[in-house]
Scaffold this active site. Sequence first.
Site, PDB file in Angstrom:
ATOM      1  N   ASP A 172     -13.433 -42.437 -45.820  1.00 13.29           N
ATOM      2  CA  ASP A 172     -13.682 -41.222 -46.588  1.00 13.29           C
ATOM      3  C   ASP A 172     -15.119 -41.253 -47.099  1.00 13.29           C
ATOM      4  O   ASP A 172     -16.039 -40.991 -46.352  1.00 13.29           O
ATOM      5  CB  ASP A 172     -12.661 -41.119 -47.720  1.00 13.29           C
ATOM      6  CG  ASP A 172     -12.484 -39.693 -48.206  1.00 13.29           C
ATOM      7  OD1 ASP A 172     -13.467 -38.933 -48.156  1.00 13.29           O
ATOM      8  OD2 ASP A 172     -11.377 -39.334 -48.643  1.00 13.29           O
TER       9      ASP A 172
ATOM     10  N   ASN B  67     -17.986 -30.871 -49.499  1.00  9.98           N
ATOM     11  CA  ASN B  67     -17.136 -32.046 -49.698  1.00  9.98           C
ATOM     12  C   ASN B  67     -17.864 -33.192 -50.379  1.00  9.98           C
ATOM     13  O   ASN B  67     -17.562 -33.549 -51.515  1.00  9.98           O
ATOM     14  CB  ASN B  67     -16.578 -32.467 -48.342  1.00  9.98           C
ATOM     15  CG  ASN B  67     -15.584 -33.590 -48.412  1.00  9.98           C
ATOM     16  OD1 ASN B  67     -15.926 -34.733 -48.700  1.00  9.98           O
ATOM     17  ND2 ASN B  67     -14.326 -33.287 -48.146  1.00  9.98           N
TER      18      ASN B  67
ATOM     19  N   GLU C 148     -11.722 -38.213 -56.810  1.00  7.39           N
ATOM     20  CA  GLU C 148     -12.798 -38.134 -55.824  1.00  7.39           C
ATOM     21  C   GLU C 148     -14.151 -38.114 -56.532  1.00  7.39           C
ATOM     22  O   GLU C 148     -14.240 -37.982 -57.750  1.00  7.39           O
ATOM     23  CB  GLU C 148     -12.650 -36.850 -54.992  1.00  7.39           C
ATOM     24  CG  GLU C 148     -12.145 -37.048 -53.577  1.00  7.39           C
ATOM     25  CD  GLU C 148     -13.232 -37.544 -52.630  1.00  7.39           C
ATOM     26  OE1 GLU C 148     -14.307 -37.956 -53.106  1.00  7.39           O
ATOM     27  OE2 GLU C 148     -13.000 -37.525 -51.400  1.00  7.39           O
TER      28      GLU C 148
END
Length: 324
Positions: free
Chosen positions: A248, A141, A54
Site C-alpha cells: 500500500d 490517494n 491511513e
Amino acid sequence: MAAAAAALPGWALAWQPAAAYPDPAIETLDPAFDAYRLFNAGVERIATGMRWAEGPVWFGDGRFLLWSDIPNNRIMKWEEETGAVSEFRKPSNYANGNTRDRQGRLVTCEHLTRRVTRTEYDGSITVLMDSYEGKPLNSPNDVICHADGSIWFSDPPFGIGGNYEGRKAVAELPHTVYRIDAATGRGEAMITGLKGTNGLCFSPDGKLLYVVEGRATPNRLIHVYDLGGDGRPANGRVFLDAQGGTIDGMRCDADGNLWCGWGMGEGKDGVRVISPGGKPLGHIHLPERCANLCFGGASRNRLFMASSHSVYALYVNVQGAPGG
C-alpha cells in the site's frame, strides 16, 4: 479495567506488547536488517478504534502525528508529550493521504471532493487540484512532496468505488500519478500506464520515484522511475514483485531502504523492509494490515504505522529520509 477490556472487540484484544526484548514481532529476513533494528525497542500501539487508518504525517514542530480515518470522515491527532488522541478535523471529506509541503503546511488527498488541498497557516483551505483537462479527478490517494517543492499524488478510483470511503461515481480519467509544479501550481499527468496507482515515495536524493501498482496481476508491484533534470519520470521498470503480498503506502529511510505497508493475512500483515537493490531485509509483524506509514519523532527514527483499526509505533536504528 477488566470490565472495560472485556468490552473491547476481538481485534483490539489480539495485540499485546512484547513481554521481553527483543520483540518477536520484528523479524530479520536478511542479516543486513540487524543494523536497523534496536534490540530493546518493541512495537507499541498508540491509538486504536478507527475503521480504516491511513495517511500518517508527522509534525515535528508541534510534536504530533496526524492520520486519516477514512470511513469515519475524520483526521485524527496523537500528541507525543501526553499520548492524547483527538479529532483534528471532522468532516475531513473522507481524507486519505497526507504530507507536508516544503513550507510545513498540511497537504491532503480528499476522496469526497476528489481533490488535493493545502491547509494554510491560518487554517483556511486552498484547493491545489481537483480536475485535469476539464474532467474531475478520480479519488486522490497518496501524496508526497519533492525537494524542489513539487507535489506528487496518485489518483486511482478506489474512493469512488462505493459509498464507504467516499461517494460512488464513474471514473472519467485513467489511473494516474500527477505532479503539481511548485512555481506555477499547474498539474500535469506524469504516469498513466499503471493499474491502481497507489503508494508513492522518493529516494533520499530525490532522483528516484517509487510507485505501487495496486491492481497489477497476478501480483502487486512496485515500479521505480528515474527523475531527470526536468523533473519528469523516465526509464520505468519493476522494482519489486510482492509475490502474493499486498503493498500500500511506503517511505524511504536515509539509506534508501523502502519501508512498505504490507498484508494481507496472517504472517503477512505489517511492514516489509526492502533494500535499494530490491531484497527483503525484515518484517514487522502486526495483527492488522498496515496501509501506510511515516517516520517521525525528534530524530526521525520512530516509525508510525497506520494499520486498519490502529496506529503502531516502533523506534528503529535509522532515520527516515528528509520529507518522508
